[in-house]
Design a protein around this motif. Sequence first.
Motif, PDB file in Angstrom:
ATOM      1  N   TYR A 191      68.325  -1.496 109.614  1.00  0.00           N
ATOM      2  CA  TYR A 191      67.314  -1.404 108.566  1.00  0.00           C
ATOM      3  C   TYR A 191      67.868  -1.914 107.246  1.00  0.00           C
ATOM      4  CZ  TYR A 191      69.466   2.907 106.674  1.00  0.00           C
ATOM      5  OH  TYR A 191      70.321   3.827 106.118  1.00  0.00           O
ATOM      6  N   ILE A 249      66.844  -1.694 102.732  1.00  0.00           N
ATOM      7  CA  ILE A 249      66.074  -0.989 101.706  1.00  0.00           C
ATOM      8  C   ILE A 249      65.180  -2.026 101.030  1.00  0.00           C
ATOM      9  CG2 ILE A 249      66.162   0.423  99.619  1.00  0.00           C
ATOM     10  CD1 ILE A 249      67.394   1.799 102.111  1.00  0.00           C
ATOM     11  N   ASN A 250      63.863  -1.802 101.080  1.00  0.00           N
ATOM     12  CA  ASN A 250      62.933  -2.786 100.525  1.00  0.00           C
ATOM     13  C   ASN A 250      62.775  -2.612  99.010  1.00  0.00           C
ATOM     14  OD1 ASN A 250      61.007  -0.721 100.113  1.00  0.00           O
ATOM     15  ND2 ASN A 250      59.954  -1.165 102.037  1.00  0.00           N
ATOM     16  N   LEU A 258      62.208   0.643  97.502  1.00  0.00           N
ATOM     17  CA  LEU A 258      63.321   1.562  97.782  1.00  0.00           C
ATOM     18  C   LEU A 258      63.077   2.434  99.002  1.00  0.00           C
ATOM     19  CD1 LEU A 258      64.369   2.545  94.141  1.00  0.00           C
ATOM     20  CD2 LEU A 258      65.232   0.688  95.577  1.00  0.00           C
ATOM     21  N   ASN A 259      62.298   1.890  99.949  1.00  0.00           N
ATOM     22  CA  ASN A 259      62.060   2.564 101.221  1.00  0.00           C
ATOM     23  C   ASN A 259      62.891   1.895 102.308  1.00  0.00           C
ATOM     24  OD1 ASN A 259      60.033   4.294 100.175  1.00  0.00           O
ATOM     25  ND2 ASN A 259      58.548   2.639 100.352  1.00  0.00           N
ATOM     26  N   GLU A 260      63.289   2.679 103.298  1.00  0.00           N
ATOM     27  CA  GLU A 260      63.981   2.126 104.458  1.00  0.00           C
ATOM     28  C   GLU A 260      62.985   1.332 105.282  1.00  0.00           C
ATOM     29  OE1 GLU A 260      65.767   5.325 106.663  1.00  0.00           O
ATOM     30  OE2 GLU A 260      67.068   5.901 104.994  1.00  0.00           O
ATOM     31  N   GLN A 261      63.348   0.108 105.648  1.00  0.00           N
ATOM     32  CA  GLN A 261      62.506  -0.727 106.504  1.00  0.00           C
ATOM     33  C   GLN A 261      63.276  -1.039 107.773  1.00  0.00           C
ATOM     34  OE1 GLN A 261      59.140  -1.818 105.906  1.00  0.00           O
ATOM     35  NE2 GLN A 261      59.515  -1.961 108.100  1.00  0.00           N
ATOM     36  N   TYR A 293      71.834  -2.108 107.115  1.00  0.00           N
ATOM     37  CA  TYR A 293      72.575  -0.988 107.678  1.00  0.00           C
ATOM     38  C   TYR A 293      72.384  -1.020 109.191  1.00  0.00           C
ATOM     39  CZ  TYR A 293      72.236   1.119 102.979  1.00  0.00           C
ATOM     40  OH  TYR A 293      72.307   1.375 101.635  1.00  0.00           O
ATOM     41  N   SER A 323      58.416   3.353 109.997  1.00  0.00           N
ATOM     42  CA  SER A 323      59.037   2.230 109.294  1.00  0.00           C
ATOM     43  C   SER A 323      59.068   0.991 110.178  1.00  0.00           C
ATOM     44  CB  SER A 323      60.457   2.620 108.871  1.00  0.00           C
ATOM     45  OG  SER A 323      61.180   1.514 108.398  1.00  0.00           O
TER      46      SER A 323
END
Length: 190
Positions: free
Chosen positions: A59, A61-62, A65-68, A94, A173
Motif C-alpha cells: 500500500y 499513503i494517498n 493521507l489514507n492508506e491505499q 509499504y 481500501s
Amino acid sequence: MQSTLTSHIKKFVQLTADEEQLINAAVTVKTVKKKTFLLQPELVCKELFFVSKGCLRLYFINKKLNEQTTLFAIENWWMTDFDSLESGRASSCYIQAVEHTEVISISKNKQEELFEAVPKLERYFRIVYQRAFSATQTRIKYIYGMSDEERYRHFSSLFPAFMQRVPQYMLASYLGFTPQFMSKIRAKKV
C-alpha cells in the motif's frame, strides 16, 4: 518451507534435483509477525517475496493521507515493489504482513544469478508475471466498469475465504471505497 517454492515452480517448469538445490541455496526463509513491514517508503526494494504461509499487502499513503492498498499476496503468490526493485529508486510503498506470515525471499542479484544457472526460471517468472499482470488488468476493468457495490459483491463471491482473513478497512481500501461504505454494503440484504 523452501520446498513450497520449488513445488510451485514445478507446476510451471521441470526442475532437476541440482536445480532445486541451487534455488534453495539462493533464497532466504523469513518469519514475519503480523503488522511487520518488509518494505517502507524511502528504502530501495531489493527483494521479491514468495508467501508460503500468511498474507502480505502493498500500500501507499494517498494525497488525503489514507492508506491505499493496491495488492495482496497470499499463499503461493509473489510480492515486491517492482518500480523500486527494477529502478533502484526509493520506494513510495509499504509491504506489510497482514497476519503472521512466512515468506521465502530472493534478492534481485540472486534472482539474476539463478536466471544464468537455471534458464528455465525465466520462463517460470514470465508466466507468473503474465498472470499477475492479467489479474491487475481485470481489477482495473472492474474498478472502472462496476459500481462499488457490484465490485464488492463480485470480489466476495470470488474470494469468500479471503474476505474473512483481511480486516475490513484493508479490503475497503483495496476495493476503492471507505470502510463506512463497505459496512453499509455488508449490512444490505442480498
